[in-house]
Structure formats: C-alpha cells, structure tokens
Design a protein around this motif. Structure first.
Motif, mmCIF file in Angstrom:
data_model
loop_
_atom_site.group_PDB
_atom_site.id
_atom_site.type_symbol
_atom_site.label_atom_id
_atom_site.label_comp_id
_atom_site.label_asym_id
_atom_site.label_seq_id
_atom_site.Cartn_x
_atom_site.Cartn_y
_atom_site.Cartn_z
ATOM 1 N N LEU A 1 0.820 -1.207 0.000
ATOM 2 C CA LEU A 1 0.000 0.000 0.000
ATOM 3 C C LEU A 1 0.855 1.260 0.000
ATOM 4 C CD1 LEU A 1 -2.632 -1.106 2.665
ATOM 5 C CD2 LEU A 1 -2.902 -1.121 0.170
ATOM 6 N N HIS A 2 0.350 2.287 -0.688
ATOM 7 C CA HIS A 2 1.049 3.569 -0.800
ATOM 8 C C HIS A 2 0.050 4.601 -1.315
ATOM 9 C CE1 HIS A 2 1.100 2.291 -5.006
ATOM 10 N NE2 HIS A 2 1.638 1.162 -4.576
ATOM 11 N N ARG A 3 0.526 5.794 -1.568
ATOM 12 C CA ARG A 3 -0.371 6.872 -1.962
ATOM 13 C C ARG A 3 -1.193 6.541 -3.206
ATOM 14 N NH1 ARG A 3 2.103 12.353 -4.057
ATOM 15 N NH2 ARG A 3 3.552 11.906 -2.360
ATOM 16 N N ARG A 4 -0.647 5.720 -4.114
ATOM 17 C CA ARG A 4 -1.316 5.439 -5.379
ATOM 18 C C ARG A 4 -2.458 4.438 -5.269
ATOM 19 N NH1 ARG A 4 1.858 7.782 -9.405
ATOM 20 N NH2 ARG A 4 3.280 9.209 -8.364
ATOM 21 N N ASN A 5 -2.524 3.650 -4.170
ATOM 22 C CA ASN A 5 -3.599 2.653 -4.110
ATOM 23 C C ASN A 5 -4.315 2.575 -2.763
ATOM 24 O OD1 ASN A 5 -1.720 1.353 -2.489
ATOM 25 N ND2 ASN A 5 -1.403 -0.381 -3.863
ATOM 26 N N LEU A 6 -3.934 3.396 -1.786
ATOM 27 C CA LEU A 6 -4.576 3.329 -0.472
ATOM 28 C C LEU A 6 -6.077 3.605 -0.540
ATOM 29 C CD1 LEU A 6 -2.072 4.890 2.082
ATOM 30 C CD2 LEU A 6 -3.368 2.788 2.414
ATOM 31 N N ASP A 7 -6.493 4.418 -1.492
ATOM 32 C CA ASP A 7 -7.912 4.730 -1.616
ATOM 33 C C ASP A 7 -8.687 3.624 -2.321
ATOM 34 O OD1 ASP A 7 -7.646 7.210 -0.343
ATOM 35 O OD2 ASP A 7 -7.002 8.169 -2.206
ATOM 36 N N ALA B 1 -11.952 -11.385 -2.434
ATOM 37 C CA ALA B 1 -13.071 -12.280 -2.165
ATOM 38 C C ALA B 1 -13.548 -12.947 -3.449
ATOM 39 C CB ALA B 1 -14.208 -11.501 -1.504
ATOM 40 N N THR B 2 -13.600 -12.183 -4.526
ATOM 41 C CA THR B 2 -14.027 -12.727 -5.816
ATOM 42 C C THR B 2 -13.062 -13.787 -6.315
ATOM 43 O OG1 THR B 2 -15.088 -10.628 -6.406
ATOM 44 C CG2 THR B 2 -14.575 -12.143 -8.215
ATOM 45 N N TRP B 3 -11.765 -13.560 -6.106
ATOM 46 C CA TRP B 3 -10.752 -14.506 -6.572
ATOM 47 C C TRP B 3 -10.611 -15.718 -5.654
ATOM 48 C CZ3 TRP B 3 -5.899 -11.355 -8.542
ATOM 49 C CH2 TRP B 3 -6.257 -10.674 -9.715
ATOM 50 N N GLY B 4 -11.254 -15.692 -4.502
ATOM 51 C CA GLY B 4 -11.201 -16.834 -3.602
ATOM 52 C C GLY B 4 -10.024 -16.833 -2.651
ATOM 53 N N ALA B 5 -9.446 -15.667 -2.404
ATOM 54 C CA ALA B 5 -8.327 -15.595 -1.463
ATOM 55 C C ALA B 5 -8.827 -15.780 -0.038
ATOM 56 C CB ALA B 5 -7.610 -14.261 -1.591
ATOM 57 N N GLU B 6 -8.035 -16.480 0.764
ATOM 58 C CA GLU B 6 -8.383 -16.699 2.160
ATOM 59 C C GLU B 6 -7.772 -15.642 3.074
ATOM 60 O OE1 GLU B 6 -7.060 -20.603 3.098
ATOM 61 O OE2 GLU B 6 -8.247 -21.554 1.509
ATOM 62 N N ARG B 7 -6.735 -14.980 2.574
ATOM 63 C CA ARG B 7 -5.979 -14.043 3.414
ATOM 64 C C ARG B 7 -5.454 -12.924 2.535
ATOM 65 N NH1 ARG B 7 -0.603 -13.413 5.596
ATOM 66 N NH2 ARG B 7 -0.610 -13.188 7.868
ATOM 67 N N VAL B 8 -5.535 -11.691 3.022
ATOM 68 C CA VAL B 8 -5.001 -10.542 2.292
ATOM 69 C C VAL B 8 -4.070 -9.783 3.226
ATOM 70 C CG1 VAL B 8 -5.484 -8.454 0.987
ATOM 71 C CG2 VAL B 8 -7.117 -10.342 0.947
ATOM 72 N N GLU B 9 -2.818 -9.658 2.822
ATOM 73 C CA GLU B 9 -1.852 -8.889 3.601
ATOM 74 C C GLU B 9 -1.777 -7.490 3.014
ATOM 75 O OE1 GLU B 9 2.908 -8.991 4.410
ATOM 76 O OE2 GLU B 9 1.806 -10.865 4.681
ATOM 77 N N LEU B 10 -2.315 -6.535 3.739
ATOM 78 C CA LEU B 10 -2.307 -5.134 3.330
ATOM 79 C C LEU B 10 -1.073 -4.498 3.960
ATOM 80 C CD1 LEU B 10 -6.102 -4.587 3.985
ATOM 81 C CD2 LEU B 10 -5.015 -4.755 1.725
ATOM 82 N N ALA B 11 0.009 -4.488 3.199
ATOM 83 C CA ALA B 11 1.329 -4.143 3.737
ATOM 84 C C ALA B 11 1.714 -2.729 3.322
ATOM 85 C CB ALA B 11 2.372 -5.145 3.238
ATOM 86 N N ASN B 12 1.639 -1.795 4.256
ATOM 87 C CA ASN B 12 2.076 -0.438 3.946
ATOM 88 C C ASN B 12 3.561 -0.436 3.583
ATOM 89 O OD1 ASN B 12 -0.162 1.691 4.619
ATOM 90 N ND2 ASN B 12 -0.340 0.092 6.176
ATOM 91 N N THR B 13 3.897 0.335 2.570
ATOM 92 C CA THR B 13 5.249 0.337 2.020
ATOM 93 C C THR B 13 6.306 0.590 3.083
ATOM 94 O OG1 THR B 13 4.423 1.171 -0.103
ATOM 95 C CG2 THR B 13 6.772 1.418 0.324
#
Length: 377
Positions: free
Chosen positions: A167-173, A183-195
């Motif tokens: 995550l960064h300024r270009r995609n945080l929103d 969820a659509t792709w069927g992922a069980e876990r999402v790591e939202l990792a700030n840069t």
C-alpha cells in the motif's frame, strides 16, 4: 580467507540464540514486473551469480536441521527458476512448509501441477491495485490478467491462496475494491502491507508516501471490511512513519528468521543488503554456523548493542530498537535508534517527511519513469 563449509555442529543448548523457524528464500532477483515500491536492493544480483540447484537443496537440508519449518519461495519472481520443482521438492522432503510468493506471471496449469506434485503447500499472489489499468500501471507492465488466471488455477488445485498488496499513496484509496477483488478470486488471506522504504521504494518515497488523512481513511476502511467481508482474513501491516512507535522488525535481529539471497548471502532481514556488514554466504559456511556464530547475525541481536534512548527504554525487549535498515537509510548509522520512534533524536527526519507528503508529484524524466515513479529495472 573464508572458513570451510564443514564447521562442527554447534550445540543448541546453553545461552546461544534460539533456532529460527522461518526463512525467506530469494531464489532470484529477476522479475517480469517493475514495481516502484520493490524492496529488493537497487543493485540487483545478476542471474549469473545465482546459487545452483544443488546449493539450494543443501540450504534446505541445513535449514530444516537448524529448526526452520516455514519458507517463502520468493524473489524477484521464483517462477523464472527452471529448477523450482527440484527446490520445492528439497524443502518438502525435509519437512519445510513452502509458500510460493509470485506475481502470477508464468504460472500455468502444467507448472502449478508440477509444483503441487513436488510438495508446494500454498501460494501468495502479489496484486498492485483493484483494477487492471491501475494494477498494470504500478507494476510497469501488463500483468493483471495473468494474476487473475493464476488465482483461478490455485483455487482449482485446492491450495490456500493469499494476496499481498503493498500500500502507498497510489492505491490506499482502493482498499475496498482490493478486498472485494480478493473475495471474488477466492483468497483466504489478504496482507495489506504499507510500504517500507528500502531499495527501490526508498528511491520513490516522495511519490509513494501517503498523507496522514489518506492513511486514516484506509485504516477505517479495513476495520469496516473486517466486519463486512466473511471468509477473508485481513492483515493490516502498520506503516513505519506515522505512529511514533517502531515495530520489532523481523521479530528482532537474528531472532526468528533469516533470508538467503540469490547469490547465497545470508541476512537477518531482506532489506539489509546495504548495511555496512559483511554477510556470510552459504557457499562458505553452514547455516548453523551463520546463525549462531557469524558477526553479522550477532551485530544487533538482543539488546546489549543498544545506546541512547533504547538502552534504558522499557520497550527495548519489545521493539528491539526498531529497524536497523531504516536507521541506516535515514541516518547513515545502523546502531542508532530507529527514527520512527518518537523518542529518537532523529525523529524529526520522519516527521518532516510525513508533513511534506502529498506536496506534488515527481515529473516524468526518463523512459524508466512512469506516472512520477522510477520503475524497478
């Protein structure tokens, strides 16, 4: 002169460090993507210097004997290694759980079946944004369609699927769209990792650093999504620059994990390439010797090395002085208190950066720049 690779086994009893349980295996720095936030070193290790198959087989034998139970097969893009099946087999044969960390580019049904047959346990797929156009812009190449296909293949193979989104300024929103995509792709876990600003990300810090307001909105979005979205675990990796409290980077220097680079260099942290330390190599030493005896791993292990506010801080056994790589990147001295800490005499270096975040964009100057970002080569 380097010492031979047949050092006597060091006892795991006594006052020595506890064994590591995790390893990042950077199989190559080659990658089809050009992400400007990449934490690989700017001086990428060329393919000609990469470890051979037999080297990686031995590394996994030694890692398992040392205590490693979990390994990320990463890069760059590990699918660029033609011997990825043999490497995966070596890990599985030695009882090490493996997760393939991939861009998805180059993953087809046959390749995935080969890896599953070799013992691969799970897949973590990198995603740059919620839409093809935005994701491809950040990645520096068209890759979103390949990611979508890869996600479907992993689901069909019955492997656990996770997404990693830096995550960064270009995609945080775009967090809500990113989680909906997961969820659509069927992922069980999402790591939202700030840069974390190392390597290529450090070069692009001005273009990537978010504002406080943007970060606050994103955090609120994650909290709402945790209540609304079922079946997807959301991991929010706290940003380094904003809270005034440093993270215990990697669980402490040389405490729970190690990184083996493409050329066999062994580091306590994947961002440590630029530190003024001589990192040992698996071509010269066993992992046992490296973990327990090498100067590099002892340099900032524990708390005895600390000075300044860290040495008397009640949190020194919690955050271990923060990140050595960040301290070096910002002050030129890896032994200083991480400037992310509000008690650091260098904290102003962080606050000045944060306060100026969002003040304009970098201009397009050279072919490798796109949208104000210096793309990873």
């Amino acid at each position: 002169m380097s010492e031979p690779n047949n050092e006597p086994v060091v006892s795991q009893t006594g006052d020595g460090p506890a064994p590591p349980w995790a390893m990042l295996a950077e199989l190559t720095h080659g990658c089809p993507l050009h992400c400007p936030y990449c934490s690989n070193p700017v001086g990428l290790i060329p393919r000609s210097r990469e470890l051979e198959t037999a080297d990686w087989v031995r590394v996994f034998e030694e890692a398992a004997a040392l205590g490693v139970i979990h390994a990320h097969l990463s890069g760059g893009e590990p699918l660029l290694r033609p011997d990825l099946r043999e490497i995966t087999e070596a890990a599985a044969r030695n009882g090490v759980y493996t997760q393939l960390v991939t861009s998805g580019v180059g993953l087809d049904a046959d390749r995935l079946a080969e890896l599953v047959g070799a013992g691969l346990h799970s897949v973590q797929l990198s995603v740059q944004d919620s839409t093809a156009a935005a994701s491809d812009l950040i990645a520096g190449t068209r890759s979103f369609a390949a990611k979508e296909r890869a996600a479907a293949l992993v689901r069909e193979a019955g492997l656990p699927l996770g997404l990693n989104v830096v995550l960064h300024r270009r995609n945080l929103d775009s967090i809500e769209g990113i989680v909906e995509l997961a969820a659509t792709w069927g992922a069980e876990r999402v790591e939202l990792a700030n840069t974390q600003f190392y390597g290529w990300a450090l070069r692009n810090r001005r273009a990537l650093l978010p504002t406080r307001e943007q970060l606050a909105r994103a955090k609120e979005s994650v909290e709402r999504l945790r209540e609304r979205v079922e079946g997807v675990e959301l991991i929010w990796v706290v940003p380094d620059y904003f809270d005034g409290v440093p993270k215990p980077c990697m669980g402490g220097w040389g405490a729970i994990s190690l990184t083996v680079g493409p050329d066999g260099s062994v580091l306590p942290c994947p961002a440590a390439y630029d530190l003024p330390l001589e990192f040992p190599n698996v071509r010269d030493h066993s992992l046992e010797w490296i973990w327990r005896r090498s100067t590099a791993f002892e340099a900032y292990r524990g708390t005895e090395w600390m000075s300044g506010p860290c040495s008397g801080c009640p949190r020194r056994e919690v955050d271990f002085g923060g990140c050595r790589c960040q301290a070096f990147a910002l002050t030129g001295d890896a032994s200083r208190t991480d400037p992310a800490c509000g008690l650091s005499p260098d904290h102003h270096l962080i606050t000045e950066l944060v306060e100026s975040a969002g003040d304009g964009e970098l201009v397009y100057r050279r072919p490798e720049r796109r949208g104000g970002l210096q793309l990873r080569r």
